[in-house]
Design an enzyme around this catalytic site. Structure first.
Site, PDB file in Angstrom:
ATOM      1  N   SER A   1     -20.516 -40.442  16.813  1.00 36.59           N
ATOM      2  CA  SER A   1     -20.598 -39.979  15.456  1.00 36.59           C
ATOM      3  C   SER A   1     -18.940 -38.752  14.877  1.00 36.59           C
ATOM      4  O   SER A   1     -18.691 -38.975  14.202  1.00 36.59           O
ATOM      5  CB  SER A   1     -21.929 -39.298  14.869  1.00 36.59           C
TER       6      SER A   1
ATOM      7  N   SER B   1     -21.414 -41.784  12.300  1.00 36.81           N
ATOM      8  CA  SER B   1     -22.074 -41.318  11.489  1.00 36.81           C
ATOM      9  C   SER B   1     -20.865 -40.413  10.533  1.00 36.81           C
ATOM     10  O   SER B   1     -21.220 -39.659   8.859  1.00 36.81           O
ATOM     11  CB  SER B   1     -23.127 -40.538  11.573  1.00 36.81           C
TER      12      SER B   1
ATOM     13  N   LYS C   1     -19.518 -31.606   7.812  1.00 33.20           N
ATOM     14  CA  LYS C   1     -20.366 -32.956   7.844  1.00 33.20           C
ATOM     15  C   LYS C   1     -21.063 -32.235   7.124  1.00 33.20           C
ATOM     16  O   LYS C   1     -21.801 -31.150   7.866  1.00 33.20           O
ATOM     17  CB  LYS C   1     -20.514 -33.321   9.367  1.00 33.20           C
TER      18      LYS C   1
END
Ligand code: GLN
Length: 503
Positions: free
Chosen positions: A182, A158, A83
């Site tokens: 997330s 996210s 990420k």
């Protein structure tokens, strides 16, 4: 989209076995994944940056080590993706924000050093909601990421890019971050496994902070066993992260039981009420039945303070975010406006133009919650709710090995469906925030599907365990998976092809 290589369908366990038998090489695997990314990323936008050259070089080095008979780590040669809020020295780290669009990391995160030391080539950086604030990846400054099962839907957030990449065979597994769900919620929306380790398990040195008392790095993978392998690489005390906890176990070699005899699974009744979409309710209830059929005792439990978790989370996480994001001032990091009259205007305009709407909303919310006169009403109250939840989870887990709940109240929704209503978006975090507030480990595991207008969409279940119980949770999940892999043989790509996605 073009078909992608067969190798990208295999689990990491299968790939490591092939490497061992000499049936493939790290170079071949890495090339396959790069081809898969090239074929699909134009549609999905899961990657913000692809490290093709460096990844292939790392793969070649791994193959050389193997040929030379050097000692190898269990994951040597298996590529991984990150990420885009985990720093890799010399590469851009955007956090999905215009603020950091051109920011190049001056050092690498501890997890990155560990991945390197274990010989995993790094494929690139994955799309996300800006500064990890969001649940749909729609808050990215670099465009939405799409759900591979249905490209008109969100992948969750996210860590949306991470979940979409793993689901679509664009990474064997990935590292995301989880402050309030997330990792787990996008995993559930994309039909992969997502793991939020106990607070302090994985070093956050080199992770751009959102809410420091809640943030954890963790894996997204095709299976619980693959996720456990990655945990084995990244877990462990780090002197550079004062919150990392050396008392937690770092042994993630799973003993996967044949049955679940002797295991008690609790289902908090507060998690199965109003607001839960019927297909999710049914999939999780069916999973409870499957766990029972495997020998587990499934009992009803209660977390009476659950209704306060969401408000407590949004007060505390925003308060911490408002303080953490103060560092982005146009002077030290990232975006700076060209024209300004004085220092004050430089701060104001840089932040005004550098941050997106949701990030600004959180900063204002957090600043308000911390302002004098209101601190007792909001921040302190939220801390009290957090304590209550800790206590109640402790009690519920005293009689159970794991708590079974939905991951999210819904399955993946349409792009744009919730962007106008932040409250509704926040409501989707109802079941995931408690694990962050309490610091407990939780995993999201695919447990079924729903058919929506001729489209198959995955549904996940969540298992939460005792503070040092992640390995145990993962073995329960792995035992379940060996009998029920709702995604095995049902690949999003097939689905896209059926849907006539343009080549
Ligand atoms: N969706 C939650 C939020 O917007 C959780 C985000 C996260 O875990 N990083 O705050």
């Amino acid at each position: 989209m073009r078909p992608y290589p067969e190798l990208c369908r295999l689990t990491v366990i299968e790939l490591t076995a092939m490497l061992k038998r000499g049936e493939t090489t790290s170079a071949e695997i890495t090339q396959a994944y790069l081809a898969s990314i090239a074929a699909q990323n134009g549609t999905l936008n899961a990657y913000l940056d692809v490290f093709a050259g460096p990844a292939l070089a790392q793969a070649a080095q791994s193959d050389e080590r193997r040929l030379a008979g050097q000692p190898l780590s269990p994951l040597d040669g298996i590529p991984v993706a990150l990420k885009d809020l985990i720093l890799v020295e010399g590469h851009r780290c955007t956090c999905g924000s215009r603020m950091l669009a051109d920011f190049v990391a001056p050092y690498s995160a501890t997890v990155v050093e560990k991945l390197r030391a274990a010989g995993l080539p790094i494929l690139g950086k994955l799309n996300m909601d800006e500064f990890a604030m969001g649940s749909s990846n729609e808050n990215s400054a670099f465009g939405v990421c799409r759900n591979p099962w249905d490209t008109t839907r969100v992948p969750g957030g996210s860590s949306g890019g991470a979940a979409a990449a793993v689901a679509a065979g664009m990474a064997p597994f990935a590292l995301g971050s989880d402050t309030g769900g997330s990792i787990r919620q996008p995993a559930s929306f994309c039909g992969v496994v997502g793991v939020k380790p106990a607070y302090g398990t994985v070093s956050r040195y080199g992770l751009v902070a959102f809410a420091s008392s809640l943030d954890q790095i963790g894996p997204l993978a095709k299976t619980a066993e693959d996720a456990a392998l990655l945990m084995g690489v990244v877990a462990g005390r780090d002197p550079r992260d004062a919150t990392s906890d050396g008392t937690l176990s770092t042994d993630f070699s799973l003993a996967v039981p044949e049955t679940l005899e002797g295991i008690t699974v609790g289902m908090p009744r507060e998690c199965f009420g109003e607001g839960l979409a019927m297909p999710v309710y049914h999939a999780v209830q069916a999973a409870a039945g499957q766990l029972r059929a495997m020998g587990a005792r499934v009992v009803e439990t209660s977390i009476p303070s659950l209704p306060y978790a969401l408000s407590a989370y949004y007060v505390l996480s925003s308060a911490e975010a408002s303080s953490n994001l103060a560092r982005f001032d146009g002077v030290r990091y990232g975006y700076r406006v060209r024209e300004y009259a004085d220092l004050d205007e430089l701060y104001r305009k840089s932040r005004e133009e550098g941050f997106g709407l949701e990030v600004k909303r959180r900063i204002m919310l957090g600043t308000f919650a911390l302002s004098s006169g209101y601190q007792d009403q909001y921040y302190l109250k939220a801390q009290q709710a957090r304590e209550l939840l800790r206590h109640e989870f402790g009690q519920a887990l005293a009689g159970c090995d794991a708590l079974l709940t939905p991951v999210a109240p819904t399955f993946a929704y349409k792009l744009g469906e919730k962007t106008d209503d932040p409250m509704e978006m926040y409501m989707g975090d109802l079941y995931t925030v408690p694990a962050n507030l309490t610091g407990l480990p939780a995993v999201s595991v695919p447990c079924g599907h729903t058919e929506e207008g001729g489209v198959t969409l995955p549904v996940g279940m969540s298992l939460t365990g005792a503070r040092d119980g992640l390995a145990r949770l993962l073995s329960i999940a792995a035992a379940y998976e060996r009998r029920n892999r709702p995604n095995a043989g049902l690949h999003p790509y097939e689905h896209l092809r059926k849907g006539g996605e343009g080549a």
